[in-house]
Design a protein around this motif. Structure first.
Motif, short mmCIF file in Angstrom:
data_model
loop_
_atom_site.label_atom_id
_atom_site.label_comp_id
_atom_site.label_asym_id
_atom_site.label_seq_id
_atom_site.Cartn_x
_atom_site.Cartn_y
_atom_site.Cartn_z
N THR A 48 2.42 -43.83 50.98
CA THR A 48 1.72 -44.88 51.43
C THR A 48 0.15 -44.68 51.58
O THR A 48 -0.73 -45.17 51.85
CB THR A 48 2.07 -45.64 52.61
N LEU A 49 -0.11 -43.14 51.16
CA LEU A 49 -1.58 -42.67 51.40
C LEU A 49 -2.62 -43.32 50.44
O LEU A 49 -3.85 -43.30 50.83
CB LEU A 49 -1.41 -41.12 51.17
N PHE A 50 -2.29 -43.80 49.26
CA PHE A 50 -3.19 -44.41 48.27
C PHE A 50 -3.20 -45.72 48.44
O PHE A 50 -3.40 -46.46 47.12
CB PHE A 50 -2.93 -43.71 46.97
N GLN A 51 -3.42 -46.51 49.52
CA GLN A 51 -3.50 -47.99 49.68
C GLN A 51 -5.08 -48.24 49.99
O GLN A 51 -5.47 -47.34 50.27
CB GLN A 51 -2.39 -48.50 50.52
N GLY A 52 -5.29 -49.35 50.01
CA GLY A 52 -6.59 -49.78 50.67
C GLY A 52 -7.62 -49.51 49.67
O GLY A 52 -7.38 -49.24 48.58
N ASN A 53 -9.05 -49.75 50.13
CA ASN A 53 -10.22 -49.39 49.33
C ASN A 53 -10.39 -48.22 49.19
O ASN A 53 -11.11 -47.31 50.02
CB ASN A 53 -11.21 -50.31 49.83
N LEU A 54 -10.23 -47.47 47.91
CA LEU A 54 -10.52 -45.97 47.70
C LEU A 54 -11.58 -45.92 46.76
O LEU A 54 -11.74 -44.94 45.92
CB LEU A 54 -9.29 -45.27 47.07
N THR A 55 -12.67 -47.01 46.65
CA THR A 55 -13.73 -46.92 45.79
C THR A 55 -14.73 -45.98 46.25
O THR A 55 -15.49 -45.49 45.35
CB THR A 55 -14.15 -48.16 45.70
N ARG A 56 -14.74 -45.65 47.42
CA ARG A 56 -15.68 -44.46 47.88
C ARG A 56 -15.08 -43.26 47.81
O ARG A 56 -14.04 -43.13 48.18
CB ARG A 56 -15.97 -45.01 49.47
#
Length: 802
Positions: free
Chosen positions: A423-431
């Motif tokens: 579950t670590l690679f969820q959400g906004n990772l564009t930054r």
């Protein structure tokens, strides 16, 4: 503030800072002397005041760590940390300095979670600065302005100890006009995995690499031989275009040692795009698709990427197992759709990617399971269920994370994925900063897991089903670092599932009451499965009349698989629109085979034929149909000698056929007749056509014939009368002449009565002969049928064939 030397293993602060602090202390000596005259405060209170002062400015500056390389350093490496600092306050920050802070080793996975959850700087809790020359100074930070920094430090200067996960932070210290003393104004924490040498025991790690999308194709196909597919939109082209989500997953995944988990529907959709295809537009309009080259390129890259890799094929359309288990099992046919989706998966993948996939895995949403979900999954042939550790949680109090494989009964294996790493690679990772933190935390959890015990274990990582492009890049970076590391080795999913399970691990599937309510709210409702069943019933009635059923059964079957897709979660309105569209389309196709309406029909005479026309507007022929004509008043009108009469019907594509029914009238009046199509098994097909039949035994034509015959009789009688009158007159004249002649000549040879009777008889016979020749036929006499009627609707006062 505490000096770096106060903390074990830390190097001292820079000399410049030491001199500045010393000057501050000397300047404050008189004040300190005055304070000593006052009553001494309690030690705890004084410590609290220092803590408040230390954190008074914390959070005024945002610190972002955009890169940390190498992510898992070894002896001799130089650690480079880059990022930005941004003044979020209203006052300028002066004498600012970026420091690196290295904390102690973290012994547990939960300790990593606690550090990651901490916010602002905490004096006495966060580590002291590394110091020395490994800093970055800024004379001034203007409000709202970001400044970049980059600090490189040899790993040997960090004084790292034994193998483990170390807390690593980047902070900014400085002063403001309101608080003219040095303080920590911002901090960002992350982790530094340290395992320089190869581990004696390595964790076998399986990373699932999902290749799944939303439903894009409709049930609609063109009328051409190749059945040109119709897409709901052209969004799939964006996903497979360079830089798109699916393109990134393929280009990144081909460099990794992962197990590909693929929805066959995605492959079928892209494969359909390689040829001619259409895209829905406004109303019923469609436009030609133009991304054939893009689709071919993506498939070629995927074919290359999966060579010699394990490929797991999900059921076609990625059906929502939880929705089906909780809301669909009581709806007839729902489990059959799941079985069909599972059966076509292997052939679809093999025919497009030219690899033989594994099809015995089931993957419920988020790995959340209960007994009903397991039962549904195994009903379609899967004997391995991909669960997650926050669903199938450990209850035995194990001090380590057990292997993924768990026997859960009935020959079924639960493959429990690690929830923390998954579950670590969820959400906004564009930054870049968000991505870097996710990568470092992933590596930290993996190393901490490996250090728990000397026993080798099998761990599975299952990320979200449809990661974004930025999430995919972060995942690839983490997996690359892990596979290049010293404590983990790659393994296929099948190997992890068949590995020897840990005897102490939990094998009890949680009860249905434990299923997360947040996931249950997103499920497809029972009404969705009911509508799918209704559509299937309509399709079943329609397909039996077709000469080529595959043209309809296959696209509709796959469309109904998509209606059960996991991708509809959180999109209930769109899911309903899709189901409505599929049902409406099967109705429209079935409506292409219909009866032509008829108006009131007049039945002349006692017997005749009634024509009924069947129109087929489909591109293929129909057969196995029965047309039944029923009289509502059989005492007045019989059809085929009975109340109803049936005839088989077969109509070529794009044509019509007129069927004639024999009828007989028993009495004058009006009778209602119903025409209805049936399938061969007696099921009604389509809407009936109802029309009235007006029965008249003597029609105008018959009356004309009878009137003509009567007129001939009258004329014949009048002729006979005039002939007799003339004959009588002649006879009178002849009698007078004969009497004169007899008197004058020979009275022995007069004209006798027998001669006159013979002449009258001849006239009477002539009249009878004329009457017989001109008499009309009876209404019941047979007449030949007329030519077949037009397929156009009958006009008012339509007459039937006689």
């Amino acid at each position: 503030m505490a000096e770096a030397a106060d903390f074990q293993g830390m190097t001292p602060s820079p000399a410049r800072r030491w001199m500045r602090r010393t000057g501050a202390l000397l300047a404050g000596a008189p004040l300190l002397a005055g304070l000593l005259q006052l009553p001494t405060a309690a030690p705890t209170q004084a410590a609290g005041q220092d803590s408040v002062k230390a954190v008074s400015g914390s959070g005024a500056v945002a610190v972002a760590v955009d890169s940390l390389t190498p992510a898992a350093p070894s002896d001799g490496d130089t650690l480079t940390v880059s990022g930005t600092v941004t003044n979020k306050g209203k006052q300028a920050v002066t004498d600012a300095q970026v420091d690196l802070r290295l904390g102690g080793a973290l012994n547990t996975r939960s300790a990593i979670d606690r550090i990651a959850g901490r916010g602002d700087y905490q004096h006495g809790v966060d580590a002291a600065p590394v110091g020395g020359k490994y800093v970055k100074e800024f004379s001034r930070l203007t409000p709202g302005v970001s400044q970049r920094f980059s600090i490189a430090v040899p790993v040997d200067k960090l004084d790292l100890g034994e193998d483990g996960v170390y807390e690593f932070a980047v902070s900014l210290s400085g002063e403001t006009s309101a608080r003219p003393w040095e303080q920590v104004l911002g901090i960002q924490r992350t982790f530094l995995p340290w395992q320089p040498d190869e581990a004696d025991t390595k964790t076998r790690t399986t990373v699932m690499w999902p290749l799944i999308s939303t439903a894009h194709m409709t049930a609609q196909t063109g009328s051409d031989e190749s059945q040109t597919p119709v897409f709901r939109d052209d969004d799939l082209a964006k996903e497979i275009a360079p830089g798109g989500r699916l393109e990134q997953l393929v280009s990144l995944g081909k460099e990794l040692d992962v197990t590909w988990v693929i929805d066959p529907d995605l492959l079928a959709s892209v494969d359909a795009m390689t040829e001619s295809y259409r895209v829905q537009g406004e109303g019923d309009a469609t436009t030609a698709g133009t991304h054939q080259a893009l689709a071919k390129q993506w498939l070629a890259e995927l074919q290359e990427a999966v060579q010699d890799k394990e490929v797991v094929a999900l059921p076609f359309g990625d059906p929502d197992l939880a929705s089906l288990a909780h809301n669909g099992t009581n709806v007839t046919g729902s489990l059959s759709h799941l079985k069909e989706a599972s059966d076509v998966a292997a052939d679809t993948v093999d025919s497009i990617l030219h690899v033989e996939p594994t099809t015995d895995f089931a993957w419920p949403v988020n790995g959340a399971v209960d007994p009903s979900i397991v039962k549904v999954a195994t009903s379609a042939g899967a004997d391995k269920i991909i669960a997650r550790s926050d669903s199938l949680a450990e209850t035995a109090g194990l001090p380590y994370t057990p292997s993924a494989s768990r026997p859960v009964g009935g020959g079924t294996t639960a493959v429990v994925t690690d929830a923390r790493m998954s579950t670590l690679f969820q959400g906004n990772l564009t930054r870049a900063s968000s991505s870097t933190l996710a990568v470092q935390r992933f590596l930290a959890q993996s190393l901490a897991l490996n250090l728990q015990t000397d026993n080798q274990r099998n761990i599975v990582v299952a990320p979200q089903r449809m990661p974004t492009a930025s999430q995919a890049r972060a995942m690839a970076e983490a997996v690359t670092a892990l596979q290049d590391g010293t404590w983990s080795q790659s393994q296929d999913l099948t190997a992890a599932a068949t590995a020897k399970p840990d005897s102490s691990a939990t094998t009890q599937v949680p009860a249905a009451s434990k299923y997360p309510s947040s996931l249950r709210k997103q499920e497809l409702p029972r009404s969705a499965f009911t509508q799918i069943a209704t559509t299937q019933d309509k399709l079943d009635k329609f397909k039996v009349i077709l000469t080529n059923q595959d043209r309809v059964v296959t696209p509709f079957g796959r469309a109904m698989n998509r209606e059960m897709s996991t991708s509809w979660r959180g999109r209930s309105a769109e899911a309903a629109d899709d189901r409505n569209g599929v049902e409406a389309y099967v109705d429209s196709l079935a409506g292409q085979v219909t009866l032509i309406d008829k108006s009131e029909t007049k039945l002349s005479g006692r017997s005749a034929t009634i024509p009924v026309t069947v129109q087929n507007n489909l591109v293929q022929g129909v057969e196995h149909l029965v047309l039944r004509l029923t009289s509502s008043s059989p005492r007045r009108l019989e059809i085929g000698g009975e109340r109803f009469f049936e005839q088989r019907v077969a109509v070529s594509g794009g044509h019509s056929q007129t069927v004639k029914f024999p009828t007989s009238a028993q009495a004058n009046g009006q009778a209602t007749v119903v025409a209805q199509l049936y399938t061969e098994d007696g099921q009604k097909y389509g809407a009936p056509v109802t029309f009235d039949v007006k029965v008249t035994e003597f029609t105008a034509t018959v009356m004309l014939v009878i009137g003509g015959g009567f007129l001939l009789l009258v004329l014949a009688g009048f002729r006979m009368y005039t002939q007799r009158k003339r004959a009588a007159a002649r006879a009178t004249e002849e009698d007078g002449a004969e009497e004169t002649s007899e008197a004058d000549n020979d009275p022995e040879n007069p004209e006798g009565p027998e001669d006159r009777l013979t002449q009258e008889d001849l006239l009477e016979e002539e009249s009878r002969t004329s009457t017989r020749q001109e008499a009309p036929e009876q209404p019941s006499d047979p007449t030949p049928d007329t030519a077949a009627e037009s397929a156009d609707p009958s006009g008012t006062g339509e007459r039937v064939d006689r």
